[in-house]
Structure formats: structure tokens, C-alpha cells
Design an enzyme around this catalytic site. Sequence first.
Site, PDB file in Angstrom:
ATOM      1  N   HIS A  28       0.863  -1.186   0.000  1.00  0.00           N
ATOM      2  CA  HIS A  28       0.000   0.000   0.000  1.00  0.00           C
ATOM      3  C   HIS A  28       0.900   1.236   0.000  1.00  0.00           C
ATOM      4  CE1 HIS A  28       0.735   0.677   4.279  1.00  0.00           C
ATOM      5  NE2 HIS A  28       0.273  -0.527   4.584  1.00  0.00           N
ATOM      6  N   HIS A  31       4.033   1.649   2.245  1.00  0.00           N
ATOM      7  CA  HIS A  31       5.282   1.002   1.822  1.00  0.00           C
ATOM      8  C   HIS A  31       5.949   1.805   0.702  1.00  0.00           C
ATOM      9  CE1 HIS A  31       2.567  -2.471   3.046  1.00  0.00           C
ATOM     10  NE2 HIS A  31       3.467  -2.396   4.014  1.00  0.00           N
ATOM     11  N   CYS A 137       3.287 -10.564  19.424  1.00  0.00           N
ATOM     12  CA  CYS A 137       2.315 -10.016  18.460  1.00  0.00           C
ATOM     13  C   CYS A 137       2.718 -10.478  17.062  1.00  0.00           C
ATOM     14  CB  CYS A 137       2.270  -8.487  18.515  1.00  0.00           C
ATOM     15  SG  CYS A 137       1.276  -7.797  17.159  1.00  0.00           S
ATOM     16  N   CYS A 140       3.232  -7.617  14.481  1.00  0.00           N
ATOM     17  CA  CYS A 140       4.565  -6.978  14.580  1.00  0.00           C
ATOM     18  C   CYS A 140       5.677  -8.014  14.461  1.00  0.00           C
ATOM     19  CB  CYS A 140       4.761  -6.285  15.930  1.00  0.00           C
ATOM     20  SG  CYS A 140       3.637  -4.959  16.306  1.00  0.00           S
ATOM     21  N   CYS A 162      -1.802  -5.008  21.437  1.00  0.00           N
ATOM     22  CA  CYS A 162      -0.681  -4.336  20.776  1.00  0.00           C
ATOM     23  C   CYS A 162      -1.143  -2.946  20.330  1.00  0.00           C
ATOM     24  CB  CYS A 162      -0.257  -5.170  19.561  1.00  0.00           C
ATOM     25  SG  CYS A 162       0.772  -4.238  18.413  1.00  0.00           S
ATOM     26  N   HIS A 165      -1.457  -2.866  16.332  1.00  0.00           N
ATOM     27  CA  HIS A 165      -2.458  -3.691  15.667  1.00  0.00           C
ATOM     28  C   HIS A 165      -3.804  -3.739  16.388  1.00  0.00           C
ATOM     29  CE1 HIS A 165       1.323  -4.942  13.771  1.00  0.00           C
ATOM     30  NE2 HIS A 165       0.561  -5.036  12.709  1.00  0.00           N
ATOM     31  N   LYS A 318      -2.696   4.487  11.687  1.00  0.00           N
ATOM     32  CA  LYS A 318      -1.745   4.033  10.671  1.00  0.00           C
ATOM     33  C   LYS A 318      -2.509   3.289   9.563  1.00  0.00           C
ATOM     34  CE  LYS A 318       2.245   0.936  10.318  1.00  0.00           C
ATOM     35  NZ  LYS A 318       2.342  -0.490  10.585  1.00  0.00           N
ATOM     36  N   LYS A 321      -3.205  -2.672   5.664  1.00  0.00           N
ATOM     37  CA  LYS A 321      -4.031  -3.639   4.943  1.00  0.00           C
ATOM     38  C   LYS A 321      -4.906  -4.404   5.926  1.00  0.00           C
ATOM     39  CE  LYS A 321      -3.109  -3.766   0.494  1.00  0.00           C
ATOM     40  NZ  LYS A 321      -3.876  -4.182  -0.660  1.00  0.00           N
TER      41      LYS A 321
HETATM   42  N1  MSP Z   1       9.345  -6.781   7.535  1.00  0.00           N
HETATM   43  C1  MSP Z   1       9.426  -5.739   8.501  1.00  0.00           C
HETATM   44  C2  MSP Z   1      10.662  -4.889   8.272  1.00  0.00           C
HETATM   45  C3  MSP Z   1      11.945  -5.627   8.291  1.00  0.00           C
HETATM   46  S1  MSP Z   1      13.292  -4.591   7.951  1.00  0.00           S
HETATM   47  C4  MSP Z   1      14.614  -5.490   8.363  1.00  0.00           C
HETATM   48  C5  MSP Z   1       8.197  -4.864   8.422  1.00  0.00           C
HETATM   49  N2  MSP Z   1       7.513  -4.923   7.295  1.00  0.00           N
HETATM   50  S2  MSP Z   1       6.177  -4.100   7.015  1.00  0.00           S
HETATM   51  O1  MSP Z   1       5.810  -4.468   5.669  1.00  0.00           O
HETATM   52  O2  MSP Z   1       5.212  -4.335   8.025  1.00  0.00           O
HETATM   53  O3  MSP Z   1       6.547  -2.606   7.097  1.00  0.00           O
HETATM   54  C6  MSP Z   1       7.560  -2.115   6.319  1.00  0.00           C
HETATM   55  C7  MSP Z   1       7.672  -0.629   6.443  1.00  0.00           C
HETATM   56  O4  MSP Z   1       6.488  -0.024   5.953  1.00  0.00           O
HETATM   57  C8  MSP Z   1       7.867  -0.139   7.875  1.00  0.00           C
HETATM   58  O5  MSP Z   1       8.882   0.861   7.890  1.00  0.00           O
HETATM   59  C9  MSP Z   1       6.564   0.495   8.205  1.00  0.00           C
HETATM   60  O6  MSP Z   1       6.706   1.572   9.087  1.00  0.00           O
HETATM   61  C10 MSP Z   1       6.136   0.990   6.840  1.00  0.00           C
HETATM   62  N3  MSP Z   1       4.731   1.256   6.827  1.00  0.00           N
HETATM   63  C11 MSP Z   1       3.709   0.362   6.919  1.00  0.00           C
HETATM   64  N4  MSP Z   1       2.553   1.067   7.001  1.00  0.00           N
HETATM   65  C12 MSP Z   1       2.822   2.394   6.958  1.00  0.00           C
HETATM   66  C13 MSP Z   1       2.070   3.551   6.927  1.00  0.00           C
HETATM   67  N5  MSP Z   1       0.750   3.537   7.031  1.00  0.00           N
HETATM   68  N6  MSP Z   1       2.719   4.730   6.778  1.00  0.00           N
HETATM   69  C14 MSP Z   1       4.080   4.808   6.598  1.00  0.00           C
HETATM   70  N7  MSP Z   1       4.818   3.726   6.632  1.00  0.00           N
HETATM   71  C15 MSP Z   1       4.216   2.523   6.902  1.00  0.00           C
HETATM   72  O7  MSP Z   1       7.923  -4.135   9.362  1.00  0.00           O
END
Ligand code: MSP
Length: 541
Positions: A28, A31, A137, A140, A162, A165, A318, A321
Amino acid sequence: MSGAGEWLASEKAFYVTTPIYYVNDAPHIGHAYTTTAGDFLTRWHRQRGEKVWYLTGVDEHGTKVQRAADAGGVTPQQWVDRLVEQSWLPVLETVDAANDDFIRTTQSRHVERVQKFWEKVRDNGFVYSDAYEGPYCVGCEEFKFPGDLIEGTGEFEGQMVCPVHGKPAEELREDNWFFKLSAFGDRLIEHYEAHPNAVRPQSAYNEVMAFLRKGLVDISMSRSSVDWGIPLTWDPEQVVYVWFDALLNYATAVGYGSEPGTDEAARYATTWPADVHLVGKDILRFHAVYWPAMLLAADQPMPKQVFAHGWLLVGGEKMSKSKLTGIAPEQIIDHFGSDAFRYYFMRAISFGQDGSFSWEDMTARYTSELANGLGNLASRATAMVGKYRDGVLPEAGPLTAAEDAVVERLAAASVAADRAMDELDFATAIGEVRSVVELVNQYVTEVEPWVLAKDEANAQRLDTVLYTMCEALRGVAVLYNPLMPKAMSSLWQHLGAHEALGELGAQRVSEAGRWGQLPAGAHVTKGYALFPRLPDDAPES
Ligand code: MSP
């Protein structure tokens, strides 16, 4: 991608990473936000003439991915293969990312090096066997400490949940291998006291220091009740805890643990340590506490900086998905284009703080700042050189105070933007370049070239005005190229700059403010609108 040969040179690369994203689902805009920020930053550094390495990738192991695959009725490997091909690789193109590498944690280069790393940490005496009992969690993928959970509400009232979440953590009871995290607290405090820029922004630094000062406790580095992961070499019944597998991607992707004398070993020597790990604020602790401790335990240098950005919010929460609030990047990009997407998120949200996306705000900025601001200036400049000078850039006559103001603003903006990029203050950097566009638009309104054109006696004055518009746009194109590469490459062509000055990407940002680079005689052509009028079918929010 760069050839291996040049990496054997000893110059250290400016190395930037994004987190590796969980492939339990499709991306989304939260990311895409980090990927865009890293891409803007690294393109800027490339245009400083630096050697740069930009890594992104995906995190494929762990319970979350395993459960998604189970629910989808396929094996975890089938699940991740499909999502990576169909969603995660394509999104890089969608946002126009120029990453140098893409790591998947199921690749053998990663798996083997992770195993080697943990053997080393174990040999160094920082791994022991024990039992873990406590909350975990899955969202997380994190062992939670009592202070991490908050009182639940609604259906979870009376339970501890959490905070990210909003769901209760699961209770785990496992025999695991533990990492002696507690051995590194003092060294990390000392390190951060001596390097206050190592965690940015200040709020993130403060959070990390507070966590460290409470004292570190040891943490499980393996899982015995999870199958989907990297087996420990000394106890293949257990897999490496997903975070202690994932964090290592930053090192394994650039060759940690390669045979000495190989290209990969040379790459590691000239790339590690990372200059900037870009992360969301929710994963700060992993990057600024656990990760450097792991590196210390394996006798490796720590990253130079972890920068924690804010969240994209929906309804104050936040975007995610799992909460069904995720917006796919292509929903926005199909409508506005990738340049506008990159522009909007880097400009409208201060990097390091939370921000909300709204179609209304994006439409308003697109129209005023891109279509009517920069787009209009570009089309006026190129059209007027076409109309009044047959598409040949005239030589400027003497500059008046009005032109001097433009010359000075461009010079000052390029210096200030460069400085802001050092601070990862993207909005300020963009604001500086935008101020040039605004000033030139105002200048055009005031000097009225269309009036000058009516009288041959003003020919030289008109030449000066046309030159000023195009030369200012030349500087803007260079400074905006890292942010909006597609539109700027088109502008570059239409200014005749490609023919006269060469590749846009090869222009140095540090030189962008030097007046007088576009030579008289350049072939200026009117192009299609850089930022076209939006179709009427604006998606509903
Ligand atoms: N897999 C772990 C990261 C491992 S790094 C060694 C993870 N993945 S994640 O897909 O959940 O999140 C990846 C990144 O996307 C994180 O930095 C997270 O903060 C970011 N984001 C996920 N949702 C977000 C928003 N709504 N806004 C901004 N960034 C967000 O955590």
C-alpha cells in the site's frame, strides 16, 4: 545495476536501505512512501556525483507470511513467489524506483549468510538456550514486554493489546536460543551519546535512549514453533526469529560473509556500513537497538544513521491492509502519474512526522503547484521561444534587477536544497526549488514578454526574458530530477538541454545554481503538458 568491476575500487558507496516489506499481502502507499523517499535521496546523491547503492526488498519468512499462505491454500514459497512477481516487483516500476538491488530473504545468498552470521555470534559467546514465556504479536512479529501493551477497547476490552495492531498478543511458551542483548546496552548508549545524528529525528533519538536507559534484557533469536524460516545450523529444528533473519538483509545483500578476494567481499568492504537505514517509526527499536547490538556481537561496524519517518494515517490511525485502510500506489499513480505521487508525498508531509493523504489535498497541490506552477512555466517558456524566436534560444542582453533576483534565487535555492537533503528534510528541499518556479512565474507576469514582442525595439529585452525563463528552468530540471525524473527528462529535452549539455542525470546538483549554462542557440521545442489536466473521473476517497 553497476558492474562488479567498479566496486572493486576502494571508494565507499553512499548506502541507503528501505525496510524489507512483509509479503503477507500486496503493497500500500505506506510502503511505497519509504521506497520513494529512499529513491529521491539516492538519486540526489547520484547527482552529486557520489557512488551510491540503494537496496530494497522483501521479508518472506515468519508466522504472518506462513498464516497468509495457509489461508490462501498454498505453500509459503508459492505464496511469496506469486506476490513478489505480481505485486512487489511491479510497484517499484510504478513509483519509478531506481534501486540497485532487490533482496528476498528466501534467496540462498541471504540464507547462507544469515546462518554464517549467527554461527559467528554463537562462537563469540552471545547465544545460549533458554525458555521464552510471554506475549508475542504476530502482526509486529515481536516478543512484547509488559510496558509495550495497552488496554484494549471494544471487543478486546479487559485485555492487553498491541498498540499498533489493536489486538491481543498471543501467549508463547517455547524453548529457544537467546541472544545476549543485555551485553550491549552500555556500548550502545555510549555510541549514541557520541553520535547524536545516528538516530533521527530527535524524537526517535530520545525514544531509543529512553529504551536503552531502562536496561536491555536478552531476547529469543530463534523460534521452535515456526517452520517457515532459516534453520539454525546447530539446531535445525529451530528457525532464526524472523526479525533476526530480516535485519541481516542489509548486510547479506551487499556481501557480508563472502569469501575473501571475491567481488562480493569487495562490495561489502566498500558498501558497509549503511549510511542511512530508512524505517517507519514502528520498527525503530529493531533498527536502532537490536540491529546494532547484533552487529557488535559479530564484530561488524554499526550503521551510520537510522532515520524513522512517520506514518501515513487514515482516520488518525496508521494506514494498514489488516485494517482495510490500505490504498494501493497504482490507485493514485494511474490518476496523477508517478512524478506527482513522488512530489506530493515528499512535499506535503514533513519527513519524520505523520501525515494524512487525501484526494482533495493531492488534487489541489497537483493543480496549483505542478500543473499551474511548473507545468505552465515550462509550456510558456518553450512556446514563446518557438513563437518569437523560431525555437532557437536567444542570447541574453544585459540583466536588470528583475533577472538578478532570479539568478540569485536559483543559486541560493540550490545551496539550501542540497543542505536540506543532508538532513533528509525533503519538504524544505522541494520548497526551495519551488520558490524558483514561483519567482520566475511572477517575473513573467511582471515583464510581460508578450507585450515586449509587439515592438521590435524591445527585441534584446525579450531575448533576455526568454533566456532567463529557459535558464531558470534548466536549473529547476536538474534540481527536480531526483524527485520527478520522468517530467524533468521531458523538460530537459524540450529545453534543448540534452543536445547542448548532455544527460540530465549526469548534471551535478551542486552546479545547478550556476547561471548561464544553457547555451544560446539551443533548440527549444514546445512539448505536451508536463503535468496534464486531470481527468474528471477522480477516484473517490
Ligand atoms: N518486515 C518488517 C521490516 C523488516 S526490515 C529489516 C516490516 N515490514 S512491514 O511491511 O510491516 O513494514 C515495512 C515498512 O512499511 C515499515 O517501515 C513500516 O513503518 C512501513 N509502513 C507500513 N505502514 C505504513 C504507513 N501507514 N505509513 C508509513 N509507513 C508505513 O515491518
